[in-house]
Design an enzyme around this catalytic site. Structure first.
Site, PDB file in Angstrom:
ATOM      1  N   ASP A  51       0.729  -1.076   0.053  1.00  0.00           N
ATOM      2  CA  ASP A  51       0.021   0.062  -0.059  1.00  0.00           C
ATOM      3  C   ASP A  51       0.783   1.195  -0.047  1.00  0.00           C
ATOM      4  O   ASP A  51       0.410   2.542  -0.191  1.00  0.00           O
ATOM      5  CB  ASP A  51      -1.005   0.056   1.212  1.00  0.00           C
ATOM      6  CG  ASP A  51      -0.213   0.012   2.570  1.00  0.00           C
ATOM      7  OD1 ASP A  51       0.931  -0.323   2.569  1.00  0.00           O
ATOM      8  OD2 ASP A  51      -1.033   0.048   3.612  1.00  0.00           O
ATOM      9  N   SER A  52       2.040   1.046   0.095  1.00  0.00           N
ATOM     10  CA  SER A  52       3.086   2.037  -0.419  1.00  0.00           C
ATOM     11  C   SER A  52       2.976   3.001  -1.691  1.00  0.00           C
ATOM     12  O   SER A  52       3.368   3.797  -2.111  1.00  0.00           O
ATOM     13  CB  SER A  52       4.517   1.697  -0.302  1.00  0.00           C
ATOM     14  OG  SER A  52       4.840   0.538  -0.739  1.00  0.00           O
ATOM     15  N   ASP A  90      -0.904  -5.914  -0.234  1.00  0.00           N
ATOM     16  CA  ASP A  90      -1.446  -5.524   1.027  1.00  0.00           C
ATOM     17  C   ASP A  90      -2.937  -5.151   0.935  1.00  0.00           C
ATOM     18  O   ASP A  90      -3.512  -4.811  -0.049  1.00  0.00           O
ATOM     19  CB  ASP A  90      -1.010  -4.118   1.192  1.00  0.00           C
ATOM     20  CG  ASP A  90       0.451  -4.144   1.955  1.00  0.00           C
ATOM     21  OD1 ASP A  90       0.581  -5.270   2.742  1.00  0.00           O
ATOM     22  OD2 ASP A  90       1.220  -3.220   1.932  1.00  0.00           O
ATOM     23  N   LYS A 120      -1.234  -9.410   2.624  1.00  0.00           N
ATOM     24  CA  LYS A 120      -0.723  -8.899   3.778  1.00  0.00           C
ATOM     25  C   LYS A 120      -1.603  -7.919   4.351  1.00  0.00           C
ATOM     26  O   LYS A 120      -2.387  -7.217   3.969  1.00  0.00           O
ATOM     27  CB  LYS A 120       0.442  -8.258   3.467  1.00  0.00           C
ATOM     28  CG  LYS A 120       1.385  -7.803   4.674  1.00  0.00           C
ATOM     29  CD  LYS A 120       2.727  -7.398   4.537  1.00  0.00           C
ATOM     30  CE  LYS A 120       3.189  -6.256   3.736  1.00  0.00           C
ATOM     31  NZ  LYS A 120       2.589  -5.033   4.606  1.00  0.00           N
ATOM     32  N   GLU A 122      -1.912  -5.488   8.590  1.00  0.00           N
ATOM     33  CA  GLU A 122      -1.038  -4.873   9.790  1.00  0.00           C
ATOM     34  C   GLU A 122      -1.814  -5.256  10.749  1.00  0.00           C
ATOM     35  O   GLU A 122      -2.881  -5.234  11.072  1.00  0.00           O
ATOM     36  CB  GLU A 122      -0.937  -3.295   9.492  1.00  0.00           C
ATOM     37  CG  GLU A 122      -0.311  -2.962   8.121  1.00  0.00           C
ATOM     38  CD  GLU A 122       0.134  -1.453   8.095  1.00  0.00           C
ATOM     39  OE1 GLU A 122      -0.282  -0.690   9.228  1.00  0.00           O
ATOM     40  OE2 GLU A 122       0.642  -1.024   7.018  1.00  0.00           O
ATOM     41  N   GLU A 189       8.964  -4.116  10.674  1.00  0.00           N
ATOM     42  CA  GLU A 189       9.381  -3.095  10.388  1.00  0.00           C
ATOM     43  C   GLU A 189      10.031  -2.130  11.396  1.00  0.00           C
ATOM     44  O   GLU A 189       9.196  -1.943  12.531  1.00  0.00           O
ATOM     45  CB  GLU A 189       8.221  -2.106   9.537  1.00  0.00           C
ATOM     46  CG  GLU A 189       8.509  -0.979   8.902  1.00  0.00           C
ATOM     47  CD  GLU A 189       7.612  -0.255   7.843  1.00  0.00           C
ATOM     48  OE1 GLU A 189       6.571  -0.956   7.376  1.00  0.00           O
ATOM     49  OE2 GLU A 189       7.862   0.777   7.255  1.00  0.00           O
TER      50      GLU A 189
HETATM   51  O1  KIV Z   1       3.584  -1.022   1.783  1.00  0.00           O
HETATM   52  C1  KIV Z   1       4.625  -1.508   1.688  1.00  0.00           C
HETATM   53  O2  KIV Z   1       5.593  -1.190   0.917  1.00  0.00           O
HETATM   54  C2  KIV Z   1       5.106  -2.271   2.958  1.00  0.00           C
HETATM   55  C3  KIV Z   1       6.466  -2.668   3.068  1.00  0.00           C
HETATM   56  C4  KIV Z   1       7.122  -1.562   3.701  1.00  0.00           C
HETATM   57  C5  KIV Z   1       6.910  -3.948   3.707  1.00  0.00           C
HETATM   58  O3  KIV Z   1       4.122  -2.733   3.754  1.00  0.00           O
END
Ligand code: KIV
Length: 271
Positions: A51-52, A90, A120, A122, A189
């Protein structure tokens, strides 16, 4: 005789074997077809459609604004590119925190519409019920503890997490609970290296670090940071392998100059 060369796909089981055999896992983020093609052909083990994307693709300050539909769009492009690596996506903010049914529905959309290999999310204790439900539906889940960017407004800063013993103990308990709930792997992280090592040693599943030291089972970086496309983000854990911001700037200036001076196109570059 067939000349067709079968590429062996990386699976969650491959990652588990790598941990057992002491082979480090390489993971990067990817958001589009062209870059994912290069990273997959270079031999990366895991690509994370993170989600980055909210930051590096869309220019938002945080990861919060990106939507499930937008994540699915990025994931479709990455999955289309990858022949070998495992593709994890994510679950974005707001697509799973409501309840476990919402979490399952979001995970299913990602698997069905993008063809991803897992998701993934959080969090620790608060997402256990959702993880159990998603894993129960046959979807591999990767956890994410330590600095969890979707909770940035709760914590207020992007500083190193779990430096104090109390917070470190909570993180270890959460990691255990994620493993127990069925996660196939966890991202840690920005935590002290000693804590990363402790979690990797205590857990059976692979632990992938980003700023969690060298004692974990693998490393992940955001592709734009690692290639030097972003220039104002320099945490201690980041190693830049290229300086693409400068290289692309130089190439663009050269192109502009060639166009303005009439140097481009030349005789051979036209019909
Ligand atoms: O969204 C992302 O890029 C991440 C990484 C920092 C692991 O969750």
């Amino acid at each position: 005789m067939s000349t067709h060369h079968e590429i062996k796909r990386v699976t969650t089981h491959t990652l588990q074997s790598m941990k057992v055999q002491g082979e480090q896992i390489s993971m990067l983020t990817a958001y589009d077809f062209s870059m994912a093609t290069i990273l997959d052909e270079a031999g990366i083990d895991v690509l994370l459609v993170g989600d980055s994307a909210s930051n590096v693709m869309a220019g938002h300050e945080t990861t919060l604004p990106i939507t499930l539909d937008q994540m699915i769009y990025h994931a479709q492009s990455v999955v289309r590119a990858c022949k070998r690596c495992l593709v994890i996506v994510d679950l974005p903010f707001g697509s799973y925190q409501g309840n476990s049914k919402e979490a399952l529905n979001s995970a299913i959309r990602i698997m069905k519409e993008a063809g991803a290999h897992g998701i993934k999310l959080e969090g620790g204790a608060e997402v256990i019920e959702s993880i159990k439900r998603i894993v129960g539906a046959g979807v591999p889940v990767m956890g994410h503890l330590g600095l969890t960017p979707q909770s940035i407004y709760k914590f207020g800063t992007y500083t190193v997490r779990a430096k104090e013993e109390e917070e470190a103990e909570i993180l270890i308990n959460n990691a255990m609970a994620l493993q127990e709930a069925g996660c196939f792997s966890i991202v840690l992280e920005k935590i002290p290296a000693s804590l990363g090592t402790e979690v990797a040693n205590q857990l059976k599943i692979p632990i992938i670090g980003i700023g969690a030291g060298g004692g974990v089972d693998g490393q992940v970086l955001v592709m734009h940071d690692m290639l030097g496309i972003t220039k104002n983000f320099s945490p201690r854990f980041l190693r830049r392998y290229l300086n693409l911001y400068e290289d692309i700037t130089d190439a663009t200036k050269q192109y502009i100059n060639d166009v303005k001076t009439g140097d481009f196109p030349n005789e051979k570059e036209q019909y």
